[in-house]
Design an enzyme around this catalytic site. Structure first.
Site, PDB file in Angstrom:
ATOM      1  N   LYS A  54       0.834  -1.195  -0.162  1.00 11.25           N
ATOM      2  CA  LYS A  54       0.094  -0.070   0.195  1.00 11.25           C
ATOM      3  C   LYS A  54       1.030   1.189  -0.076  1.00 11.25           C
ATOM      4  O   LYS A  54       0.337   2.227  -0.390  1.00 11.25           O
ATOM      5  CB  LYS A  54      -1.067   0.035   1.168  1.00 11.25           C
ATOM      6  CG  LYS A  54      -2.195   0.865   1.157  1.00 11.25           C
ATOM      7  CD  LYS A  54      -3.046   0.666   2.291  1.00 11.25           C
ATOM      8  CE  LYS A  54      -2.608   0.962   3.442  1.00 11.25           C
ATOM      9  NZ  LYS A  54      -3.837   1.269   4.644  1.00 11.25           N
ATOM     10  N   TYR A  72       1.283   3.509   6.748  1.00  9.63           N
ATOM     11  CA  TYR A  72       2.744   3.102   6.695  1.00  9.63           C
ATOM     12  C   TYR A  72       3.852   4.385   6.719  1.00  9.63           C
ATOM     13  O   TYR A  72       4.778   4.177   7.176  1.00  9.63           O
ATOM     14  CB  TYR A  72       2.789   2.350   5.100  1.00  9.63           C
ATOM     15  CG  TYR A  72       2.172   1.022   5.183  1.00  9.63           C
ATOM     16  CD1 TYR A  72       1.719   0.291   6.468  1.00  9.63           C
ATOM     17  CD2 TYR A  72       2.036   0.429   4.035  1.00  9.63           C
ATOM     18  CE1 TYR A  72       1.360  -1.051   6.186  1.00  9.63           C
ATOM     19  CE2 TYR A  72       1.017  -0.863   3.906  1.00  9.63           C
ATOM     20  CZ  TYR A  72       0.861  -1.451   5.220  1.00  9.63           C
ATOM     21  OH  TYR A  72       0.069  -2.830   4.888  1.00  9.63           O
TER      22      TYR A  72
END
Length: 378
Positions: free
Chosen positions: A134, A169
């Site tokens: 992602k 992230y």
């Protein structure tokens, strides 16, 4: 592979998210006599008691608590800050709202790092952070921005710039790379679709596909593909949980790998058409060619199949699981309808000295058998 032993004589690993797919694999890998940097002492953390299938004898200590709670996290972990040398961060909480993901996951990681570094006697020397692809695609499950996303061109490379969207992230990588850099080194491991064995992972794609195949077989339904034609025919990759564990231990014990980000995939590619044939062989169901005119909605198909799975579990004496706990067909359907080739480059990892690889289609069979041995699947 180049390897450097830790400066401390007895490395102590703390695995956050120990009951997930990679947590199971990492626990077993660290306890092997051949583990780099070993012999290791291994502590594990999860929010619930260990399931019966977990290799609990491999853990030297086990803690049950929620890392979102700052006070509890500090009270439990700070007394061990003078022993724990390596943190392996495998946990995450998922929400469709990416701002919520950033808040929750950043809080969890910060709480643990604060507890382990607040003491002047802290021994923490390295943090391993597992993230995923992602990073290259953006928050694909956040409906407020998903239609605006333009993923990077595959193969995904570690030095690609960040996309201009909120991404938890990115937040986690910033925490380990900037907030505590004087205290420890770090490594970042970006996984693709993880193949492993656990009923506790948020997204165990293989378990979900296995359950789907078993229910189709039980009720004599065709085992239909629920993605789109593009993903059926184009290349994807995956990350074997054992390979992820191997790369994470290598990076934690290899000087030149410190403070680096690495993709970690099996090193090969597959099409979902090929993988579907493997699943049909493993579960003895008839292969059905994908037909884009067949408007099949897997989410709708599976929504009333809970009792069918309960029956399969009962008849085969399996570890007790509920369909809604081990599947998320909405997420899976969205992923398999992406119009991209989902492939990462492993060149950087190889150039730095990590040469591990896995045959993905063979690993499917291996992990199904593993979950049969664990009494997760019949």
């Amino acid at each position: 592979m180049e390897q450097e032993h830790p400066t401390t004589p007895t490395p102590v690993a703390l695995i956050i998210g120990v009951t997930g797919m990679v947590g199971v694999a990492l626990t077993e890998a660290l306890k092997k006599p051949t583990a780099l940097g070993g012999p290791w002492t291994v502590y594990g953390v999860s929010r619930r008691p260990l399931p019966t299938w977990f290799p609990s004898s491999q853990l030297d200590k086990y803690f049950i608590f929620d890392t979102l709670n700052q006070e509890t996290t500090h009270n439990i972990l700070s007394p061990f800050s003078s022993k724990i040398t390596h943190l392996f961060w495998l946990a995450f909480q998922a929400d469709e709202d990416e701002e919520v993901n950033v808040s929750r996951n950043s809080t969890m990681l910060s709480n643990v790092l604060d507890a382990l570094t607040s003491s002047p006697n802290s021994k923490l020397s390295h943090v391993t952070l597992q993230t995923g692809t992602k990073y290259y695609m953006g928050p694909i499950f956040d409906s407020t921005v998903s239609t605006q996303l333009i993923p990077h061109e595959p193969p995904f490379k570690e030095d690609y710039p960040r996309l201009p969207f909120t991404n938890f992230y990115y937040a986690l990588e910033d925490i380990v790379a900037s907030s505590y850099t004087k205290s420890f080194t770090y490594s970042i491991h970006r996984a693709s679709i993880i193949i492993g064995a656990s009923t506790r992972s948020y997204f165990n794609g293989l378990l979900m596909l296995s359950v789907y195949a078993l229910i189709c077989k039980h009720e004599n339904h065709p085992f239909r593909y629920y993605g789109n034609k593009y993903s059926w025919e184009h290349f994807w990759d995956a990350s074997d949980a054992n390979l992820l564990a191997e790369q994470q231990i290598w990076a934690a014990t290899t000087e030149k790998a410190k403070n680096q980000a690495f993709n970690c995939t099996n090193g090969d590619v597959f099409t979902w058409k090929l993988l579907w044939r493997v699943l049909c062989d493993v579960f003895d169901v008839e292969f059905v060619e994908f037909n884009e005119k067949d408007e099949f909605d897997c989410v709708d198909f599976m929504k009333d199949k809970g009792q069918v799975w309960d029956k399969i579990v009962e008849e085969n004496g399996l570890h007790k699981t509920k369909l809604e706990e081990i599947t998320c067909f909405g997420v899976a359907s969205a992923v398999l309808k992406l119009n991209i080739q989902h492939v990462c480059s492993m060149n950087k990892s190889r150039e730095f000295g990590f040469l591990g690889y896995v045959n993905t289609l063979v690993s499917i069979k291996t992990w199904v058998e593993k979950q049969r041995q664990m009494k997760i699947l019949p």
